[in-house]
Design a protein around this motif. Structure first.
Motif, PDB file in Angstrom:
ATOM      1  N   GLU A 177      -9.688  -7.836   9.892  1.00  0.00           N
ATOM      2  CA  GLU A 177      -8.686  -7.767  10.942  1.00  0.00           C
ATOM      3  C   GLU A 177      -7.373  -7.202  10.391  1.00  0.00           C
ATOM      4  O   GLU A 177      -6.679  -6.431  11.071  1.00  0.00           O
ATOM      5  N   ARG A 178      -7.016  -7.558   9.118  1.00  0.00           N
ATOM      6  CA  ARG A 178      -5.796  -7.024   8.512  1.00  0.00           C
ATOM      7  C   ARG A 178      -5.922  -5.514   8.273  1.00  0.00           C
ATOM      8  O   ARG A 178      -4.964  -4.754   8.447  1.00  0.00           O
ATOM      9  N   LEU A 179      -7.068  -5.092   7.824  1.00  0.00           N
ATOM     10  CA  LEU A 179      -7.276  -3.657   7.605  1.00  0.00           C
ATOM     11  C   LEU A 179      -7.132  -2.873   8.897  1.00  0.00           C
ATOM     12  O   LEU A 179      -6.556  -1.762   8.916  1.00  0.00           O
ATOM     13  N   SER A 233      -2.368   4.138   5.126  1.00  0.00           N
ATOM     14  CA  SER A 233      -2.443   3.327   3.908  1.00  0.00           C
ATOM     15  C   SER A 233      -3.834   2.762   3.655  1.00  0.00           C
ATOM     16  O   SER A 233      -4.074   2.140   2.617  1.00  0.00           O
ATOM     17  N   VAL A 234      -4.752   2.942   4.584  1.00  0.00           N
ATOM     18  CA  VAL A 234      -6.112   2.380   4.451  1.00  0.00           C
ATOM     19  C   VAL A 234      -7.113   3.515   4.631  1.00  0.00           C
ATOM     20  O   VAL A 234      -7.044   4.274   5.594  1.00  0.00           O
ATOM     21  N   SER A 235      -8.030   3.559   3.684  1.00  0.00           N
ATOM     22  CA  SER A 235      -9.057   4.598   3.783  1.00  0.00           C
ATOM     23  C   SER A 235     -10.178   4.161   4.738  1.00  0.00           C
ATOM     24  O   SER A 235     -10.389   2.967   4.989  1.00  0.00           O
ATOM     25  N   ILE A 267     -12.387   0.388   5.398  1.00  0.00           N
ATOM     26  CA  ILE A 267     -12.652  -0.263   6.689  1.00  0.00           C
ATOM     27  C   ILE A 267     -14.164  -0.450   6.903  1.00  0.00           C
ATOM     28  O   ILE A 267     -14.627  -1.501   7.348  1.00  0.00           O
ATOM     29  N   GLU A 268     -14.953   0.545   6.579  1.00  0.00           N
ATOM     30  CA  GLU A 268     -16.411   0.441   6.733  1.00  0.00           C
ATOM     31  C   GLU A 268     -16.984  -0.656   5.844  1.00  0.00           C
ATOM     32  O   GLU A 268     -17.883  -1.401   6.258  1.00  0.00           O
ATOM     33  N   LEU A 269     -16.487  -0.746   4.602  1.00  0.00           N
ATOM     34  CA  LEU A 269     -16.964  -1.795   3.702  1.00  0.00           C
ATOM     35  C   LEU A 269     -16.588  -3.173   4.215  1.00  0.00           C
ATOM     36  O   LEU A 269     -17.379  -4.123   4.141  1.00  0.00           O
TER      37      LEU A 269
END
Length: 423
Positions: free
Chosen positions: A146-148, A155-157, A161-163
């Motif tokens: 949820e944070r991602l 800032s997030v790849s 997110i998939e992992l």
């Protein structure tokens, strides 16, 4: 006088006496011949003038009556429980306690055996801990995901997110797996309490306290339902078809049945229609029928043999006569009919089924007609007979014995007097 002269005189004096004896003997012979000759001639003359008449043979008569053959038909039956259970252990363990008395009545849900539960309780506790761990891990990966998703996309790849989403799915699956293993552990723990699945009578406890049992140990005890209970028997195909036809027409119970126990007593309750088997026995040509009986006192024991007295709803009224009244020749079966003139006459009959010592008459005789029942040996067609009275007590006597007891007012015996069983 000389001796020669005396001899001559003596001889001449005896001649009259000798002649007299010969005369008397001749008279006697003539009298004897005359006496026997007259007796012979008298007897011959009497025989020619008064010929001897043959005596009418004494017979016992039977009055033809209608009988309902649907009454009292007997079949061999076996008592069977409607429900029977063989209890076996589902898990391994030592028996801690047996909670029932052998042979007692138990209700569904009653506790019968308890196995050692310590190991299974520990397993449940372990599975609960594993579930808690899985839930905690799932909560962690879910919050991280949820944070991602809430962070700046720059800032997030995408791979992070998939992992994270994969970790969420794995965490959720781990929770479900932990719940399943916990449920299995709880089921095994429940198997340590062996309860009665049905109400009935418990049998012998084949394993007692202290024995270690496994699923391969076999049955611990059995429970059979005894009230109500079932009695099964085989019904010939023809009678079965008649029963079903009547049942479909009336919509009511086909069987009005009672049972006779092995001690000869009749069971007080009447059975009701339970079910019929779905196939006909091709070896015997019969159908298995099941009747249900109330058995509150437990008199009917599973496995016992009984006699089923079943009366079909469809009655069968026919004429019956004793088998010993039936004769046969080249043209077929016949009986000796006796009318009001006491003259015996042959009557051809068409016969049906046998019922003990009686035989069904399909045609040839009418209700109320009389036939010769006993004393057939001396009967001839067209000859006069002498009916002798008979009752249930002396129906087994011969006509000669009955003739000594009754010389007048002849009566007949009826089907009830014959003392035979038409069942």
């Amino acid at each position: 006088m000389t001796s020669s002269e005396q001899y001559k005189n003596a001889g001449s004096g005896s001649k009259p006496n000798f002649r007299m004896v010969k005369t008397i003997i001749g008279i006697l012979l003539i009298a004897v011949i005359v006496f026997f000759g007259r007796s012979y001639l008298s007897g011959r003359s009497d025989g020619q003038q008064v010929p001897m008449q043959p005596q009418a043979p004494a017979v016992v008569l039977y009055t033809v009556e209608k009988t309902d053959l649907s009454v009292g038909r007997e079949y061999v039956g076996r008592v069977e429980p409607i429900q029977a259970v063989s209890l076996k252990p589902q898990v391994s363990g030592e028996i801690e306690k047996v909670h029932f008395k052998e042979g007692s009545m138990v209700k569904a849900g009653d506790l019968l055996f308890t196995l050692d539960r310590r190991e299974y309780r520990a397993t449940v506790a372990l599975r609960k801990a594993e579930l808690a761990k899985a839930e905690a891990n799932y909560d962690r990966v879910l919050k991280y995901n949820e944070r991602l998703k809430a962070a700046d996309k720059r800032s997030v790849s995408a791979s992070d997110i998939e992992l994270s989403e994969s970790d969420v799915l794995q965490g959720k699956a781990a929770v479900e797996q932990a719940k399943a293993t916990l449920r299995l552990a709880e089921i095994d723990l429940g198997y340590t309490r062996i309860t009665a699945p049905i109400s009935g009578q418990a049998g012998k406890a084949l394993f007692t306290k202290g024995n270690y049992v496994t699923p391969s140990s076999g049955e611990l005890t059995t429970i059979v339902q005894k009230n109500p209970i079932r009695v099964t028997f085989s019904l010939p195909d023809k009678e079965y078809l008649d029963q079903i036809e009547t049942f479909r027409a009336s919509g009511e119970s086909v069987y009005d049945a009672t049972i006779r126990l092995s001690n000869g007593k009749l069971y007080p309750a009447k059975g009701s229609r339970d079910f019929e088997n779905n196939v006909m026995d091709d070896r015997t040509g019969s159908m298995m029928i099941s009747l249900r009986f109330e058995n509150a006192q437990g008199v009917l024991v599973p496995g016992a043999m009984v006699r089923v007295l079943a009366k079909p709803a469809k009655s069968r009224v026919v004429s019956i006569i004793p088998q010993e009244a039936i004769l046969a020749d080249a043209e077929g079966d016949f009986v000796y009919f006796v009318g009001s003139d006491d003259i015996a006459a042959q009557r051809r009959v068409k016969l049906g089924d046998e019922f003990g010592t009686m035989r069904e008459v399909i045609s040839g005789l009418e209700q109320g007609e009389k036939i010769i029942f006993r004393g057939l040996q001396a009967v001839r067609p067209g000859a006069k007979v002498k009916p002798i009275s008979g009752t249930n007590g002396n129906a087994s006597k011969t006509p000669a014995e009955l003739a000594m007891e009754s010389d007048s007012d002849p009566k007949t015996i009826t089907s009830g007097d014959a003392g035979t069983d038409t069942n």
